[in-house]
Design a protein around this motif. Structure first.
Motif, PDB file in Angstrom:
ATOM      1  N   GLU A  46      57.224  45.717  43.856  1.00 45.12           N
ATOM      2  CA  GLU A  46      56.106  44.600  43.191  1.00 45.12           C
ATOM      3  C   GLU A  46      55.570  45.416  42.348  1.00 45.12           C
ATOM      4  O   GLU A  46      55.275  46.326  42.698  1.00 45.12           O
ATOM      5  CB  GLU A  46      55.200  43.937  44.205  1.00 45.12           C
ATOM      6  CG  GLU A  46      54.208  45.233  45.214  1.00 45.12           C
ATOM      7  CD  GLU A  46      53.016  44.205  45.830  1.00 45.12           C
ATOM      8  OE1 GLU A  46      52.535  43.467  45.695  1.00 45.12           O
ATOM      9  OE2 GLU A  46      54.015  43.873  47.429  1.00 45.12           O
ATOM     10  N   PHE A  47      55.022  44.188  42.132  1.00 43.46           N
ATOM     11  CA  PHE A  47      53.288  44.898  41.185  1.00 43.46           C
ATOM     12  C   PHE A  47      52.418  43.719  40.332  1.00 43.46           C
ATOM     13  O   PHE A  47      53.084  42.449  40.008  1.00 43.46           O
ATOM     14  CB  PHE A  47      54.342  45.362  39.407  1.00 43.46           C
ATOM     15  CG  PHE A  47      54.756  44.275  38.967  1.00 43.46           C
ATOM     16  CD1 PHE A  47      53.996  44.051  37.355  1.00 43.46           C
ATOM     17  CD2 PHE A  47      56.292  44.557  38.587  1.00 43.46           C
ATOM     18  CE1 PHE A  47      55.142  43.318  36.897  1.00 43.46           C
ATOM     19  CE2 PHE A  47      56.775  43.855  37.784  1.00 43.46           C
ATOM     20  CZ  PHE A  47      56.478  42.857  37.152  1.00 43.46           C
ATOM     21  N   ILE A  48      51.454  44.174  40.432  1.00 41.09           N
ATOM     22  CA  ILE A  48      50.149  43.175  39.493  1.00 41.09           C
ATOM     23  C   ILE A  48      49.853  43.679  38.438  1.00 41.09           C
ATOM     24  O   ILE A  48      49.621  44.853  38.307  1.00 41.09           O
ATOM     25  CB  ILE A  48      49.088  43.283  40.663  1.00 41.09           C
ATOM     26  CG1 ILE A  48      49.906  42.973  42.534  1.00 41.09           C
ATOM     27  CG2 ILE A  48      48.695  42.525  40.416  1.00 41.09           C
ATOM     28  CD1 ILE A  48      48.670  42.592  43.005  1.00 41.09           C
ATOM     29  N   ILE A  49      49.575  42.500  37.603  1.00 37.96           N
ATOM     30  CA  ILE A  49      49.244  42.750  36.462  1.00 37.96           C
ATOM     31  C   ILE A  49      47.956  41.657  36.965  1.00 37.96           C
ATOM     32  O   ILE A  49      47.525  40.940  36.827  1.00 37.96           O
ATOM     33  CB  ILE A  49      49.816  42.176  34.954  1.00 37.96           C
ATOM     34  CG1 ILE A  49      51.257  42.983  34.595  1.00 37.96           C
ATOM     35  CG2 ILE A  49      48.588  42.349  33.651  1.00 37.96           C
ATOM     36  CD1 ILE A  49      52.029  41.596  34.125  1.00 37.96           C
ATOM     37  N   ARG A  50      46.434  42.996  35.836  1.00 36.35           N
ATOM     38  CA  ARG A  50      45.390  41.856  35.803  1.00 36.35           C
ATOM     39  C   ARG A  50      44.616  42.155  34.522  1.00 36.35           C
ATOM     40  O   ARG A  50      44.963  42.789  33.689  1.00 36.35           O
ATOM     41  CB  ARG A  50      44.053  43.098  36.274  1.00 36.35           C
ATOM     42  CG  ARG A  50      42.884  42.181  36.408  1.00 36.35           C
ATOM     43  CD  ARG A  50      41.568  42.972  36.967  1.00 36.35           C
ATOM     44  NE  ARG A  50      41.727  44.274  36.953  1.00 36.35           N
ATOM     45  CZ  ARG A  50      41.628  45.644  37.495  1.00 36.35           C
ATOM     46  NH1 ARG A  50      40.628  45.091  39.064  1.00 36.35           N
ATOM     47  NH2 ARG A  50      41.684  47.131  37.505  1.00 36.35           N
ATOM     48  N   PHE A  51      44.260  40.635  34.111  1.00 40.32           N
ATOM     49  CA  PHE A  51      44.296  40.498  32.691  1.00 40.32           C
ATOM     50  C   PHE A  51      42.493  40.864  32.889  1.00 40.32           C
ATOM     51  O   PHE A  51      41.798  40.182  33.526  1.00 40.32           O
ATOM     52  CB  PHE A  51      44.287  38.864  32.539  1.00 40.32           C
ATOM     53  CG  PHE A  51      46.153  38.300  33.221  1.00 40.32           C
ATOM     54  CD1 PHE A  51      46.274  38.840  31.648  1.00 40.32           C
ATOM     55  CD2 PHE A  51      45.920  37.895  34.107  1.00 40.32           C
ATOM     56  CE1 PHE A  51      48.074  38.805  32.359  1.00 40.32           C
ATOM     57  CE2 PHE A  51      47.459  37.485  34.076  1.00 40.32           C
ATOM     58  CZ  PHE A  51      48.745  37.524  33.324  1.00 40.32           C
ATOM     59  N   PRO A  52      42.577  40.689  31.969  1.00 35.24           N
ATOM     60  CA  PRO A  52      40.706  40.395  31.361  1.00 35.24           C
ATOM     61  C   PRO A  52      39.811  39.680  31.502  1.00 35.24           C
ATOM     62  O   PRO A  52      38.500  39.712  31.125  1.00 35.24           O
ATOM     63  CB  PRO A  52      40.530  41.201  29.996  1.00 35.24           C
ATOM     64  CG  PRO A  52      41.729  41.435  29.101  1.00 35.24           C
ATOM     65  CD  PRO A  52      42.777  41.134  30.229  1.00 35.24           C
ATOM     66  N   ASP A  53      40.434  38.614  31.607  1.00 37.70           N
ATOM     67  CA  ASP A  53      39.438  37.433  31.414  1.00 37.70           C
ATOM     68  C   ASP A  53      40.484  35.854  32.311  1.00 37.70           C
ATOM     69  O   ASP A  53      41.324  36.684  32.139  1.00 37.70           O
ATOM     70  CB  ASP A  53      39.535  36.811  29.737  1.00 37.70           C
ATOM     71  CG  ASP A  53      38.293  37.431  29.344  1.00 37.70           C
ATOM     72  OD1 ASP A  53      37.800  37.623  30.119  1.00 37.70           O
ATOM     73  OD2 ASP A  53      39.329  37.241  28.044  1.00 37.70           O
ATOM     74  N   ASN A  54      40.039  35.094  32.834  1.00 43.07           N
ATOM     75  CA  ASN A  54      39.960  33.952  33.154  1.00 43.07           C
ATOM     76  C   ASN A  54      41.498  33.680  32.240  1.00 43.07           C
ATOM     77  O   ASN A  54      41.448  32.811  31.482  1.00 43.07           O
ATOM     78  CB  ASN A  54      39.821  33.226  33.756  1.00 43.07           C
ATOM     79  CG  ASN A  54      40.331  32.154  35.731  1.00 43.07           C
ATOM     80  OD1 ASN A  54      41.663  32.803  35.565  1.00 43.07           O
ATOM     81  ND2 ASN A  54      39.113  31.231  35.588  1.00 43.07           N
TER      82      ASN A  54
END
Length: 134
Positions: A46-54
């Motif tokens: 698995e990997f998780i990508i986080r965005f700077p905004d919703n």
């Protein structure tokens, strides 16, 4: 449409289940198909990508190799601790070219996307590029 999964946009890889120093997970979000992240065997990965905004997300595109079954989940909390499945798919096996899959999701809000590679066509898989159209 904007590709929200680019490091140049502010996206980050915040978790990865395995790592190879020659093929780091940041390659997934550099916008290039020539670079890639490679798993170190065993499933799931698995990997998780986080965005700077919703983000509102319409389509997720994945360029990969040897992925068989993939589940994508969205998270809406800052801590990336709760996820909800938004898509599950089986990829076609390709021998000499990258798998290129577009997954329509139409998600109203997400701060994170978790990609769970449930199985592969080989012991190792690679993810070359993830694009998120918002």
């Amino acid at each position: 449409m904007l590709d929200a999964a680019l490091s140049s946009y502010g996206a980050q890889i915040v978790l990865v289940s395995s790592s190879d120093e020659n093929h780091p997970p940041e390659n997934i979000i550099d916008g290039k198909t020539e670079t890639f992240w490679v798993s170190t065997g065993m499933f799931p990965q698995e990997f998780i990508i986080r965005f700077p905004d919703n983000m509102k997300i319409f389509t997720i595109s994945i360029h990969s190799y040897n992925i068989k079954n993939l589940r994508i989940e969205k998270g809406t909390s800052e801590d990336a601790d709760k996820f909800e499945a938004i898509a599950e798919t089986e990829f076609e096996h390709t021998e000499s070219s990258l798998q290129n899959n577009d997954i329509n999701v139409n998600v109203s809000n997400a701060t994170h996307l978790r990609f769970l590679i449930l199985s592969g066509y080989d012991h190792f898989v690679s993810v070359h590029k993830v694009s998120v159209q918002s």
